[in-house]
Scaffold this active site. Structure first.
Site, PDB file in Angstrom:
ATOM      1  N   GLY A 182       0.863  -1.195   0.000  1.00  0.00           N
ATOM      2  CA  GLY A 182       0.000   0.000   0.000  1.00  0.00           C
ATOM      3  C   GLY A 182       0.888   1.231   0.000  1.00  0.00           C
ATOM      4  O   GLY A 182       1.998   1.206  -0.539  1.00  0.00           O
ATOM      5  N   ARG A 183       0.396   2.280   0.659  1.00  0.00           N
ATOM      6  CA  ARG A 183       1.158   3.544   0.658  1.00  0.00           C
ATOM      7  C   ARG A 183       2.520   3.366   1.320  1.00  0.00           C
ATOM      8  O   ARG A 183       3.548   3.742   0.758  1.00  0.00           O
ATOM      9  CB  ARG A 183       0.394   4.621   1.430  1.00  0.00           C
ATOM     10  CG  ARG A 183      -0.913   5.036   0.797  1.00  0.00           C
ATOM     11  CD  ARG A 183      -1.504   6.172   1.615  1.00  0.00           C
ATOM     12  NE  ARG A 183      -2.759   6.628   1.062  1.00  0.00           N
ATOM     13  CZ  ARG A 183      -3.957   6.275   1.547  1.00  0.00           C
ATOM     14  NH1 ARG A 183      -4.045   5.457   2.578  1.00  0.00           N
ATOM     15  NH2 ARG A 183      -5.059   6.748   1.003  1.00  0.00           N
ATOM     16  N   ILE A 184       2.527   2.791   2.540  1.00  0.00           N
ATOM     17  CA  ILE A 184       3.801   2.708   3.283  1.00  0.00           C
ATOM     18  C   ILE A 184       4.718   1.666   2.637  1.00  0.00           C
ATOM     19  O   ILE A 184       5.914   1.919   2.447  1.00  0.00           O
ATOM     20  CB  ILE A 184       3.544   2.402   4.779  1.00  0.00           C
ATOM     21  CG1 ILE A 184       2.693   3.524   5.387  1.00  0.00           C
ATOM     22  CG2 ILE A 184       4.861   2.252   5.550  1.00  0.00           C
ATOM     23  CD1 ILE A 184       2.217   3.273   6.817  1.00  0.00           C
ATOM     24  N   THR A 263       6.570  -2.808  11.355  1.00  0.00           N
ATOM     25  CA  THR A 263       6.147  -1.469  11.809  1.00  0.00           C
ATOM     26  C   THR A 263       4.631  -1.349  11.689  1.00  0.00           C
ATOM     27  O   THR A 263       4.092  -0.243  11.738  1.00  0.00           O
ATOM     28  CB  THR A 263       6.803  -0.358  10.951  1.00  0.00           C
ATOM     29  OG1 THR A 263       6.582  -0.680   9.568  1.00  0.00           O
ATOM     30  CG2 THR A 263       8.273  -0.217  11.218  1.00  0.00           C
ATOM     31  N   GLU A 294       1.184  -3.582  24.219  1.00  0.00           N
ATOM     32  CA  GLU A 294       1.933  -2.315  24.301  1.00  0.00           C
ATOM     33  C   GLU A 294       1.452  -1.510  25.497  1.00  0.00           C
ATOM     34  O   GLU A 294       0.244  -1.387  25.664  1.00  0.00           O
ATOM     35  CB  GLU A 294       1.762  -1.529  23.005  1.00  0.00           C
ATOM     36  CG  GLU A 294       2.403  -2.242  21.829  1.00  0.00           C
ATOM     37  CD  GLU A 294       2.276  -1.479  20.504  1.00  0.00           C
ATOM     38  OE1 GLU A 294       1.768  -0.343  20.499  1.00  0.00           O
ATOM     39  OE2 GLU A 294       2.680  -2.051  19.487  1.00  0.00           O
ATOM     40  N   HIS A 313       6.830   1.737  19.351  1.00  0.00           N
ATOM     41  CA  HIS A 313       5.716   2.164  18.464  1.00  0.00           C
ATOM     42  C   HIS A 313       5.829   3.654  18.114  1.00  0.00           C
ATOM     43  O   HIS A 313       4.978   4.465  18.477  1.00  0.00           O
ATOM     44  CB  HIS A 313       4.350   1.854  19.113  1.00  0.00           C
ATOM     45  CG  HIS A 313       3.257   1.740  18.092  1.00  0.00           C
ATOM     46  ND1 HIS A 313       2.174   0.902  18.231  1.00  0.00           N
ATOM     47  CD2 HIS A 313       3.091   2.350  16.887  1.00  0.00           C
ATOM     48  CE1 HIS A 313       1.379   1.013  17.181  1.00  0.00           C
ATOM     49  NE2 HIS A 313       1.922   1.892  16.344  1.00  0.00           N
TER      50      HIS A 313
HETATM   51  C1  GLV Z   1       0.361   3.900  14.023  1.00  0.00           C
HETATM   52  O1  GLV Z   1       0.612   2.763  14.241  1.00  0.00           O
HETATM   53  C2  GLV Z   1      -0.853   4.348  13.419  1.00  0.00           C
HETATM   54  O2  GLV Z   1      -1.752   3.531  13.194  1.00  0.00           O
HETATM   55  O3  GLV Z   1      -0.962   5.558  13.152  1.00  0.00           O
END
Ligand code: GLV
Length: 348
Positions: A182-184, A263, A294, A313
């Site tokens: 996708g984008r990332i 990530t 978390e 995170h």
């Molecule tokens: C970070 O993990 C987000 O969803 O913005």
């Protein structure tokens, strides 16, 4: 006095007839609950909303959220607030849930949709920053930078240059497997071109050939990608299909010299399986920004391993990006309350 927002929420709660609704007239300011103090969002929203902001550094409990949101028109929350069925059904007139995040696995989208509540999020503005962090983890994991830093600071660097000291893995010329283009994921692919990496990808939908050529990526089945890649970077949303996608069987497909970077969301990886993978050297290492729980528990065995790099995170955590996210989250919320389309709406 009833305000416009009382009228346009769920039809079963509408007290007045439709003909009595004038979407342009606000009899009083809409009420908004923010689960965090986010300065830019407060600045934007306070001009036209009656704001209640959770105080203190501790996150609000679910009980606090329910109590505060039950009579509000808008909610601005973050990814650590669980906005589930219980929270949503307790609202009386909520029209919008604006999440200060790109991920929205913390929100029960189906229930929100059934209640006619619009859910919004903040993609795009954090794409490049999150891709930077994924690449940072890749580089630091392969070159053992956190281990090296500790070693130097703790005075354990006792001999001079040695040919076999702190050997890591090359990055240039290696194969990167991106799961979720996708984008990332695409932004990570672009970065890897500068490192002369070969890039494989797997996604639910294969891209058109022209797009693959433009990004210089090759499509693979998930299994083939895992077998061929030296680095695997996860860029998927967390949902029923991706929960524990990386289990023992998938991790065992990876090369013993390969690295896993995450990530996206912690629960995409079965953490217990990953711990075995790192201990028993099914893979060489991992770079993790996200975890199943978390903040990570103090007894999590991942903390004891030195073939991983851990971050708390912080994928989108830069001053510039967090400010843009705040603007988008606030504008999403205002747009919905003003009867306009939000900038980014989650589609159920
Ligand atoms: C970070 O993990 C987000 O969803 O913005």
């Amino acid at each position: 006095m009833v305000n416009e927002f009382d009228l346009n929420h769920n039809t079963d709660r509408i007290k007045l007839k439709k003909s009595e609704v004038n979407p342009c007239i606000y009899l009083k300011k809409p009420s908004v609950y923010m689960t965090r103090y986010i300065p830019k969002a407060v600045e934007i929203l306070s001009a036209s909303c009656d704001l209640t902001v959770h105080k203190g550094r501790a996150f609000p409990s679910k009980k606090d959220i329910i109590k505060n949101v039950s009579n509000k028109d808008g909610l601005l929350c973050s990814l650590s607030d669980v906005i589930d069925n219980e929270v949503i059904v307790a609202t009386k007139k909520l029209r919008v849930i604006s999440s200060y995040s790109v991920g929205y696995d913390h929100i029960d989208i189906d229930t929100a949709t059934r209640y006619g509540i619009c859910v919004t999020y903040t993609p795009e503005v954090l794409t490049e920053t999150t891709a930077d962090l994924a690449f940072t983890l890749l580089l630091t994991t392969a070159r053992r930078i956190t281990e090296a830093d500790v070693l130097v600071r703790s005075g354990q660097w006792r001999s001079g240059w040695k040919y076999d000291f702190m050997l890591g893995s090359d990055i240039n010329g290696k194969t990167l497997g991106i799961i979720g283009l996708g984008r990332i994921g695409s932004a990570v692919a672009k970065r890897s071109n500068g490192f002369k990496m070969r890039v494989l990808y797997h996604d639910r939908n294969r891209l058109p050939i022209e797009k693959e050529d433009e990004l210089a990526v090759e499509y693979r089945s998930l299994e083939d990608l895992l077998k061929e890649s030296d680095f695997v970077s996860i860029h998927l949303p967390l949902n029923n299909d991706t929960f524990h996608l990386f289990n023992e069987q998938k991790l065992k497909l990876m090369k013993p010299t390969s690295y896993l970077i995450n990530t996206a969301r912690g629960s995409i990886i079965d953490e217990k399986a990953l711990i075995r993978a790192l201990k028993q050297k099914w893979i060489a290492g991992a770079g993790l920004d996200v975890f199943e729980t978390e903040p990570i528990s103090r007894n999590n065995l991942l903390l004891k391993m030195n073939n991983i790099v851990l971050a708390p995170h912080v994928g989108s955590s830069t001053t510039e990006t967090r400010e843009k996210m705040a603007e988008v989250a606030a504008m999403n919320l205002l747009n919905v309350l003003n009867g306009k389309k939000p900038l980014y709406e989650v589609k159920s």
